[in-house]
Write a protein that holds these residues in place. Structure first.
Motif, short mmCIF file in Angstrom:
data_model
loop_
_atom_site.label_atom_id
_atom_site.label_comp_id
_atom_site.label_asym_id
_atom_site.label_seq_id
_atom_site.Cartn_x
_atom_site.Cartn_y
_atom_site.Cartn_z
N ALA A 171 80.53 77.91 6.42
CA ALA A 171 79.94 77.10 7.49
C ALA A 171 81.03 76.54 8.37
O ALA A 171 82.16 76.32 7.92
CB ALA A 171 79.11 75.96 6.90
N ALA A 172 80.70 76.31 9.64
CA ALA A 172 81.65 75.70 10.58
C ALA A 172 80.89 75.26 11.82
O ALA A 172 79.77 75.74 12.09
CB ALA A 172 82.76 76.68 10.96
N ARG A 188 81.13 76.68 1.96
CA ARG A 188 82.58 76.51 2.09
C ARG A 188 82.94 76.50 3.56
O ARG A 188 82.36 77.24 4.35
CB ARG A 188 83.31 77.65 1.38
N LEU A 189 83.94 75.68 3.95
CA LEU A 189 84.37 75.65 5.34
C LEU A 189 84.97 77.01 5.71
O LEU A 189 85.84 77.54 5.01
CB LEU A 189 85.41 74.55 5.56
N ALA A 190 84.52 77.58 6.81
CA ALA A 190 84.96 78.91 7.22
C ALA A 190 86.42 78.90 7.68
O ALA A 190 86.90 77.91 8.26
CB ALA A 190 84.07 79.42 8.36
N ASP A 191 87.11 79.99 7.43
CA ASP A 191 88.44 80.18 7.97
C ASP A 191 88.33 80.58 9.45
O ASP A 191 87.25 81.03 9.90
CB ASP A 191 89.17 81.29 7.22
N PRO A 192 89.43 80.47 10.22
CA PRO A 192 89.39 80.92 11.62
C PRO A 192 88.96 82.39 11.71
O PRO A 192 89.49 83.25 10.99
CB PRO A 192 90.84 80.73 12.08
N GLY A 193 87.99 82.66 12.56
CA GLY A 193 87.54 84.03 12.78
C GLY A 193 86.75 84.66 11.65
O GLY A 193 86.44 85.85 11.68
N GLU A 194 86.37 83.87 10.64
CA GLU A 194 85.76 84.47 9.44
C GLU A 194 84.36 85.03 9.72
O GLU A 194 83.95 86.03 9.11
CB GLU A 194 85.71 83.48 8.28
N PHE A 225 91.62 83.68 15.77
CA PHE A 225 90.34 83.23 16.31
C PHE A 225 90.20 81.72 16.10
O PHE A 225 90.90 81.11 15.27
CB PHE A 225 89.17 83.91 15.60
N CYS A 226 89.26 81.13 16.82
CA CYS A 226 88.93 79.73 16.56
C CYS A 226 88.02 79.64 15.34
O CYS A 226 87.33 80.61 14.98
CB CYS A 226 88.24 79.12 17.77
N ILE A 227 88.02 78.48 14.68
CA ILE A 227 87.08 78.25 13.57
C ILE A 227 85.67 78.18 14.16
O ILE A 227 85.44 77.56 15.19
CB ILE A 227 87.44 76.94 12.83
N GLY A 228 84.74 78.82 13.51
CA GLY A 228 83.36 78.83 14.00
C GLY A 228 82.99 80.13 14.67
O GLY A 228 81.83 80.37 14.97
N LYS A 229 84.01 81.00 14.89
CA LYS A 229 83.74 82.30 15.47
C LYS A 229 84.21 83.42 14.53
O LYS A 229 83.55 84.40 14.36
CB LYS A 229 84.45 82.45 16.82
#
Length: 470
Positions: free
Chosen positions: A8-9, A111-117, A466-470
């Motif tokens: 999630a992010a 779990r908090l998403a990694d950048p670009g995940e 990438f940014c987190i959330g994308k």
């Protein structure tokens, strides 16, 4: 490839706004949403159909404290961005409230998403290829009309289609060549050498077109760099302000007013140009001026376009000729494949004009001359047009696939080298077995572009940008 963790992010930029979107993706996305969402009509999230939107409250999963009034959207696998179950919670915009909703989702088991995940999962689950995944980042970063168009074309598969067409042609040819090797003792020929050579030439031509497009793609993605150069007090800062249509640089009659390089951005016909106003080139009188001139020389070396500025009312002076020698040397120094273009700009024509092509050094005379007045803006539209034409070939068409990043360029160059070796092998009459090795090498490089043969560490490096959330 559905992964075990649910991530999630916050997918929208942090700050105040109308709404913020918290994205949740993974096998437990629906169950997690069930723990934090209370529908205003009493429905259960696990029963919501895919691609439906529902109104309700988000609550803290342990205390059941209401946190915000939201809209919840459900996308069930495989018909989602990531190919997994996805839930998006649209809450009120704002740093605090969006963070509270995210905390509730994480508390519920995500779990908090990694950048670009999210995009990496879309790639790993076969929703997009690697070129399209990179295009997502380019689309987010696009700052002009043409960079947006190019990124969107890649996202829709334009470049992937062209690379895959070459790959498929090579795979078909390779299959016949290997079959022929299997039956070598029976003297069976599935493709004659002339046909193999012709297919290789066509593939090389396609790769050459893509390699040549990198310069255009780089301009669209990063912007073309323009360096304004000239002796002190010829109007470099005034020209910068005229190009921008605003006062960005300090203008003064005192020579040497600009000590450091000033960088700003200019949009010409939907293309980004990064314009550098530099310190005037002359014999340095002190340590500060020496540093300023060193910076100027760096920006000349690094330029895509050099605007060599002259005072048209005075003509070409001896100082101009000395600076021209530096410009000519430095502008061709660093880029063997894509040397800088030079435009001779005669400024201050409102005070008179002493410039003609005949008064130039022969080498200077081969470059275009544009006469302007930074003060009255005379000639500025013509200069903009000349700058644009210096970096964009008239033969390029919108819609043509282009290479926009160096990873693609390097892989294409290696693939092209392999095919060149294969072609040379056949020309020398050597066994097709040797050509097969190089064709396989080319296929591996082309596969790396679209993500079919890309090492894990390369994938990690791509997506972490990438940014987190994308």
């Amino acid at each position: 490839m559905i992964t075990e963790n649910t991530i999630a992010a916050i997918s929208t930029p942090l700050g105040r706004g109308g709404i913020a979107v918290i994205r949740v993706s993974g096998k437990d996305a629906i169950a997690i949403a069930e723990r934090v969402f209370r529908s205003s009509h009493g429905g259960e999230v696990r029963k919501f159909p895919s691609h439906t939107v529902h109104h309700g409250l988000v609550v803290a999963p342990n205390s059941q404290e209401p946190l915000d009034e939201v809209m919840l959207t459900v996308f069930r696998a495989p018909n989602s961005y990531t190919g997994e179950d996805v839930v998006e919670i649209s809450c009120h915009g704002g740093v605090f409230v969006s963070q509270k909703v995210l905390e509730a989702v994480l508390e519920a088991g995500a779990r908090l998403a990694d950048p670009g995940e999210f995009t990496k999962r879309a790639f790993l689950n076969g929703k997009i290829d690697l070129v399209q995944a990179e295009a997502v980042a380019d689309l987010i970063q696009a700052s002009t009309e043409r960079s947006h168009q190019e990124a969107f074309q890649q996202l829709r598969g334009g470049l992937s289609d062209q690379i895959n067409a070459v790959r498929n042609s090579l795979v078909d040819m390779l299959a016949l060549m290997e079959l022929e090797l299997d039956f070598s003792q029976e003297d069976v020929e599935f493709l004659d050498r002339q046909e193999i050579e012709e297919r290789l030439r066509r593939s090389i031509e396609e790769l050459d077109k893509l390699i040549a497009s990198y310069q255009r793609g780089r301009f669209l993605r990063e912007g073309a760099k323009i360096t304004i150069v000239g002796r002190p007090n010829v109007g470099k800062s005034s020209l910068l302000n005229a190009l921008l249509g605003m006062e960005r640089a300090i203008v003064d009659e005192t020579p040497g007013t600009t000590r450091d390089a000033i960088e700003t951005q200019l949009d010409i016909k939907g293309v980004l140009f990064r314009v550098i106003d530099t310190a005037g080139l002359r014999q340095a009188k002190n340590r500060i001026e020496k540093k300023g001139i060193a910076i100027t020389e760096f920006h000349i070396e690094d330029a895509d376009v050099v605007l060599f500025l002259l005072d048209a009312s005075e003509g070409v002076t001896r100082a101009d000729e000395k600076i021209w020698q530096q410009v000519e040397r430095l502008s061709q120094k660093r880029r063997e494949m894509f040397p800088a273009k030079i435009i001779i700009v005669g400024n201050k024509i409102d005070l008179g004009n002493q410039l003609t092509k005949g008064s130039f050094d022969p080498e200077m005379g081969k470059w275009p001359l544009v006469l302007v007045s930074a003060k009255t803006l005379t000639g500025i539209p013509q200069l903009n047009e000349t700058i644009f034409k210096a970096v964009f070939d008239e033969r390029w068409e919108r819609g043509d696939a282009v290479i926009t990043n160096v990873r693609h360029l390097q892989a294409l160059q290696k693939a092209r080298q392999h095919l060149g070796f294969a072609l040379e092998t056949l020309k020398q009459g050597l066994s097709t077995e040797f050509a097969v090795v190089d064709i396989k090498g080319a296929l591996e490089q082309l596969g790396a572009i679209v993500g079919q043969t890309t090492p894990e560490e390369v994938l990690d490096r791509i997506f972490e940008q990438f940014c987190i959330g994308k």
